[in-house]
Design a protein around this motif. Structure first.
Motif, PDB file in Angstrom:
ATOM      1  N   VAL A 222       7.265   2.538  -5.385  1.00  0.00           N
ATOM      2  CA  VAL A 222       6.929   1.285  -4.691  1.00  0.00           C
ATOM      3  C   VAL A 222       8.035   1.015  -3.666  1.00  0.00           C
ATOM      4  CG1 VAL A 222       6.498  -1.190  -4.958  1.00  0.00           C
ATOM      5  CG2 VAL A 222       5.739   0.405  -6.730  1.00  0.00           C
ATOM      6  N   HIS A 223       7.631   0.699  -2.424  1.00  0.00           N
ATOM      7  CA  HIS A 223       8.641   0.584  -1.375  1.00  0.00           C
ATOM      8  C   HIS A 223       8.178  -0.297  -0.231  1.00  0.00           C
ATOM      9  CE1 HIS A 223       5.972   3.833  -0.032  1.00  0.00           C
ATOM     10  NE2 HIS A 223       6.266   3.450   1.190  1.00  0.00           N
ATOM     11  N   ALA A 224       9.117  -0.730   0.585  1.00  0.00           N
ATOM     12  CA  ALA A 224       8.798  -1.415   1.839  1.00  0.00           C
ATOM     13  C   ALA A 224      10.012  -1.399   2.741  1.00  0.00           C
ATOM     14  CB  ALA A 224       8.385  -2.860   1.582  1.00  0.00           C
TER      15      ALA A 224
ATOM     16  N   VAL B 206       2.646   1.492  -1.970  1.00  0.00           N
ATOM     17  CA  VAL B 206       2.886   2.702  -2.758  1.00  0.00           C
ATOM     18  C   VAL B 206       1.856   3.738  -2.310  1.00  0.00           C
ATOM     19  CG1 VAL B 206       1.455   1.835  -4.676  1.00  0.00           C
ATOM     20  CG2 VAL B 206       3.187   3.586  -5.126  1.00  0.00           C
ATOM     21  N   HIS B 207       2.258   5.000  -2.334  1.00  0.00           N
ATOM     22  CA  HIS B 207       1.346   6.072  -1.923  1.00  0.00           C
ATOM     23  C   HIS B 207       1.001   6.944  -3.122  1.00  0.00           C
ATOM     24  CE1 HIS B 207       2.487   4.902   2.088  1.00  0.00           C
ATOM     25  NE2 HIS B 207       3.735   5.271   1.907  1.00  0.00           N
ATOM     26  N   PRO B 208      -0.223   7.503  -3.114  1.00  0.00           N
ATOM     27  CA  PRO B 208      -0.652   8.375  -4.211  1.00  0.00           C
ATOM     28  C   PRO B 208      -0.103   9.799  -4.072  1.00  0.00           C
ATOM     29  CG  PRO B 208      -2.378   8.196  -2.577  1.00  0.00           C
ATOM     30  CD  PRO B 208      -1.262   7.305  -2.100  1.00  0.00           C
TER      31      PRO B 208
ATOM     32  N   THR C  10       4.162  11.864   0.220  1.00  0.00           N
ATOM     33  CA  THR C  10       5.590  11.817  -0.089  1.00  0.00           C
ATOM     34  C   THR C  10       6.295  11.745   1.246  1.00  0.00           C
ATOM     35  OG1 THR C  10       5.571  12.893  -2.254  1.00  0.00           O
ATOM     36  CG2 THR C  10       7.489  13.313  -0.888  1.00  0.00           C
ATOM     37  N   GLU C  11       7.304  10.890   1.349  1.00  0.00           N
ATOM     38  CA  GLU C  11       7.937  10.703   2.649  1.00  0.00           C
ATOM     39  C   GLU C  11       9.448  10.585   2.518  1.00  0.00           C
ATOM     40  OE1 GLU C  11       5.572   7.332   3.717  1.00  0.00           O
ATOM     41  OE2 GLU C  11       6.983   5.887   2.918  1.00  0.00           O
ATOM     42  N   MET C  12      10.121  10.652   3.644  1.00  0.00           N
ATOM     43  CA  MET C  12      11.558  10.354   3.661  1.00  0.00           C
ATOM     44  C   MET C  12      11.872   9.536   4.904  1.00  0.00           C
ATOM     45  SD  MET C  12      13.680  11.985   6.062  1.00  0.00           S
ATOM     46  CE  MET C  12      15.204  11.978   5.126  1.00  0.00           C
TER      47      MET C  12
HETATM   48 ZN    ZN Z   1       5.372   4.429   2.952  1.00  0.00          ZN
END
Ligand code: ZN
Length: 321
Positions: free
Chosen positions: A176-178, A101-103, A118-120
């Motif tokens: 939360v991601h992967a 997870v990123h802040p 923040t990403e895509m």
């Molecule tokens: Zn990421």
């Protein structure tokens, strides 16, 4: 004024325990080893890409920023005393990435000088049955996630989503991601390298030791009520037409299919980043023309003006909002 032209950078390849050799399919030169990330356009202490074409060849994106920042990045893309706002990567996920997870920009424990992230993702290729981890299951709150991490059953709290080529995912900070094994991804993100690792499948890192987890930071920055994450299928668009696939405070990303000569233009407000996702063709502008193909990324200065895409291409176009 410098004569502006589309800048192409020499990628910085990064070895990762979850990487592989899939980026070779784009004709990219890979060093030995499991290559997980190609930083295609970067202005970060952990990876600064250098121009490889035209009269500015050899300059790092940091030097481009210092010399031509406002003119090339645009009135919205240039930040006083700040780096280039985005980081563009290609990812080869040959194995599962850690659950992470990123802040946001406002997290008080961010490393000095770092931003939130923040990403895509745009899925360039996916093996049959490929999936990713994307968000918490309904009703998982901080105590539930903390208990699951403690008891080694965090996977029970997470949503698994099947993926195929052409899917687009928006991953605001706090989600939360992967990425999981069997996908090749174009990633457009805030210029940040801050990741909090929630779970790493108890697997050793490149040095043979378990990689550090960041449980407290992860619990602090997770958006339990959801952060506005969204996913979409992106097929069904016509030729020479843009479809918005991610809109955030940091970037707007559109997908376009080039099927005939397509006249476009930059504005003085923002640079344009083109990621060629599929196909081959040409990119021409006032004073030049070059062949383009899948896997290539270009930074078009805000001051470029008119340009034209031609050929048979799938293109991702990113600007700062
Ligand atoms: Zn990421």
């Amino acid at each position: 004024m410098t004569q502006a032209y589309p800048l192409q950078f020499k990628p910085e390849m990064k070895e990762r325990i979850w990487g592989g050799r899939a980026l070779e399919q784009f004709g990219l030169e890979l060093p030995d080893g499991a290559i997980g990330e190609g930083w295609m356009i970067g202005d970060h202490p952990n990876g600064t890409t250098k121009v490889m074409n035209g009269s500015l060849a050899g300059l790092g994106l940091d030097e481009i920023r210092e010399r031509y920042g406002r003119e090339f990045f645009g009135t919205k893309g240039y930040v006083e005393n700040g780096r280039f706002p985005l980081l563009i990567k290609l990812l080869d996920c040959n194995d599962d990435l850690s659950i992470q997870v990123h802040p946001t920009d406002s997290y008080e424990k961010l490393p000095k000088g770092e931003l939130g992230k923040t990403e895509m993702w745009y899925i360039l290729a996916a093996e049959p049955g490929a999936k990713i981890i994307y968000g918490l299951k309904e009703g998982v709150d901080r105590p539930a996630l903390a208990a699951a991490i403690e008891e080694g059953r965090v996977m029970d709290c997470l949503q698994e989503v099947p993926v195929e080529a052409g899917d687009a995912f928006y991953i605001p900070a706090g989600t939360v991601h992967a990425l999981c094994a069997g996908v090749v991804v174009a990633e457009i993100q805030q210029n940040s390298d801050t990741t909090y690792r929630v779970f790493d499948y108890n697997r050793p890192g490149l040095d043979g030791k378990l990689r550090e987890l960041h449980v407290e930071d992860s619990l602090n920055v997770t958006a339990y009520e959801g952060a506005g994450a969204s996913r979409m299928k992106t097929d069904g668009i016509g030729g020479n037409e843009w479809l918005a696939i991610a809109e955030s405070p940091y970037f707007i990303v559109e997908k376009g299919l080039v099927r005939a000569p397509w006249k476009l233009t930059t504005t003085t407000e923002s640079f344009v980043i083109l990621v060629i996702a599929e196909g081959s063709g040409t990119l021409s502008w006032d004073g030049g023309k070059q062949d383009v193909k899948a896997g290539e990324c270009f930074l078009l200065p805000a001051s470029l003006g008119g340009y034209e895409l031609d050929g048979h291409l799938t293109v991702l176009r990113s600007v700062t909002p």
